[in-house]
Design an enzyme around this catalytic site. Structure first.
Site, PDB file in Angstrom:
ATOM      1  N   GLY A   1      -8.002   5.191  -3.799  1.00  0.00           N
ATOM      2  CA  GLY A   1      -8.979   5.810  -4.678  1.00  0.00           C
ATOM      3  C   GLY A   1      -8.830   5.294  -6.103  1.00  0.00           C
TER       4      GLY A   1
ATOM      5  N   PRO B   1     -19.290 -11.005  -3.660  1.00  0.00           N
ATOM      6  CA  PRO B   1     -20.617 -10.706  -3.139  1.00  0.00           C
ATOM      7  C   PRO B   1     -20.586  -9.528  -2.173  1.00  0.00           C
ATOM      8  CG  PRO B   1     -19.725 -12.645  -2.057  1.00  0.00           C
ATOM      9  CD  PRO B   1     -18.771 -12.297  -3.162  1.00  0.00           C
TER      10      PRO B   1
ATOM     11  N   GLY C   1     -16.426  -5.267  -7.431  1.00  0.00           N
ATOM     12  CA  GLY C   1     -16.027  -5.302  -6.032  1.00  0.00           C
ATOM     13  C   GLY C   1     -17.123  -5.656  -5.060  1.00  0.00           C
TER      14      GLY C   1
ATOM     15  N   LYS D   1       0.878  -1.175   0.000  1.00  0.00           N
ATOM     16  CA  LYS D   1       0.000   0.000   0.000  1.00  0.00           C
ATOM     17  C   LYS D   1       0.913   1.220   0.000  1.00  0.00           C
ATOM     18  CE  LYS D   1      -4.191   1.914   0.561  1.00  0.00           C
ATOM     19  NZ  LYS D   1      -5.386   1.625  -0.248  1.00  0.00           N
TER      20      LYS D   1
ATOM     21  N   GLU E   1      -1.862  -2.080  -4.063  1.00  0.00           N
ATOM     22  CA  GLU E   1      -3.206  -1.507  -3.959  1.00  0.00           C
ATOM     23  C   GLU E   1      -3.129   0.015  -3.905  1.00  0.00           C
ATOM     24  OE1 GLU E   1      -6.997  -1.008  -1.002  1.00  0.00           O
ATOM     25  OE2 GLU E   1      -5.554  -2.592  -0.540  1.00  0.00           O
ATOM     26  N   GLY E   2      -3.800   0.653  -4.840  1.00  0.00           N
ATOM     27  CA  GLY E   2      -3.815   2.101  -4.888  1.00  0.00           C
ATOM     28  C   GLY E   2      -4.748   2.711  -3.865  1.00  0.00           C
TER      29      GLY E   2
END
Length: 252
Positions: free
Chosen positions: A131, A219, A189, A48, A128-129
């Site tokens: 936004g 889900p 997502g 991150k 993982e970005g």
């Protein structure tokens, strides 16, 4: 996945995870990707680059990934590593949050260097970005897309299910291609329990507007499942190219 390290690191080991916006499910999708990879015996690192909206002693997105995908008593013993480069307390774009906190920003080169280092010791690195794809990391205008370019890494788009998602997904895919990057695919997502007409139609339309395959659907509420249930079920939400068993014909 055919990425290459910025310093000539091992190919095929980095996947960038972006969203069409904030709150679309990137973190839970990242956790599912980690579960599927670990179930196949692959060591995983989750990076991150910039965490915003979280104070120094609080849990951020990586704590959620570790909770959902971390060590368990199940069949997978493949290691999971998490690394956060910077965090800023206000829930703003990283560049703005860093400036307001009086802290140094994270540049795309910082993210790419960290991912490349992690790729030397892990089978898969998930970046993982924060936004969407073009949210600014620094005042020079650097973005997650720039980090992906430095890495030569594929980018997975996490999208919403319902009305409005086609435009946002198309714009994200177009921004990737403008930088010489091809989207690896699209994952929904949060797939609703009772999908409306728009959501159902989007299963067909999302890969068309993205020019990339639909590679899964999680889900709604997946992140709230007990960890053992999440780890058992996660591969069924992802298509075979992502290490899972999901297929569009099965309709989520």
């Amino acid at each position: 996945m055919n990425g290459r390290g910025v310093n000539g690191g091992p190919p095929g080991r980095v996947l960038v995870v972006t969203g069409t916006g904030t709150g679309v499910g990137k973190t839970v999708v990242t956790a599912a990707l980690a579960v599927a990879a670990r179930a196949a015996g692959r060591s995983v690192a989750v990076l991150k680059p910039a965490q915003t909206g979280v104070g120094g002693g609080e849990d951020g997105d990586l704590a959620e990934v570790a909770r959902l995908a971390g060590p368990s008593t199940g069949p997978s013993t493949a290691p999971l590593t998490t690394r956060e480069l910077a965090r800023y307390p206000e829930p703003l774009a990283p560049a703005t949050a860093a400036r307001r906190a009086g802290l140094p920003p994270v540049a795309p080169a910082d993210a790419a260097k960290a991912a490349d280092e992690l790729a030397e010791a892990h089978d898969l690195v998930l970046v993982e970005g924060a936004g969407g794809l073009l949210v600014r990391f620094d005042d020079a205008g650097g973005t997650l897309a720039d980090a992906a370019v430095l890495l030569g890494a594929p980018v997975l788009i996490v999208a919403e299910a319902g009305l409005g998602t086609l435009n946002a997904t198309a714009l994200t895919a177009e921004a990737l291609r403008a930088r010489g990057l091809a989207p690896a695919g699209v994952v929904v997502g949060s797939w609703p329990t009772a999908p409306d007409l728009a959501a159902r139609c989007n299963l067909t339309d999302l890969p068309e507007v993205a020019g990339a395959p639909l590679l899964g659907a999680l889900p709604a509420g997946a992140g709230a499942l007990p960890t053992a249930d999440f780890r058992t079920r996660a591969p069924s939400w992802l298509a075979p190219p992502l290490g899972g068993t999901w297929r569009l014909a099965r309709r989520p």
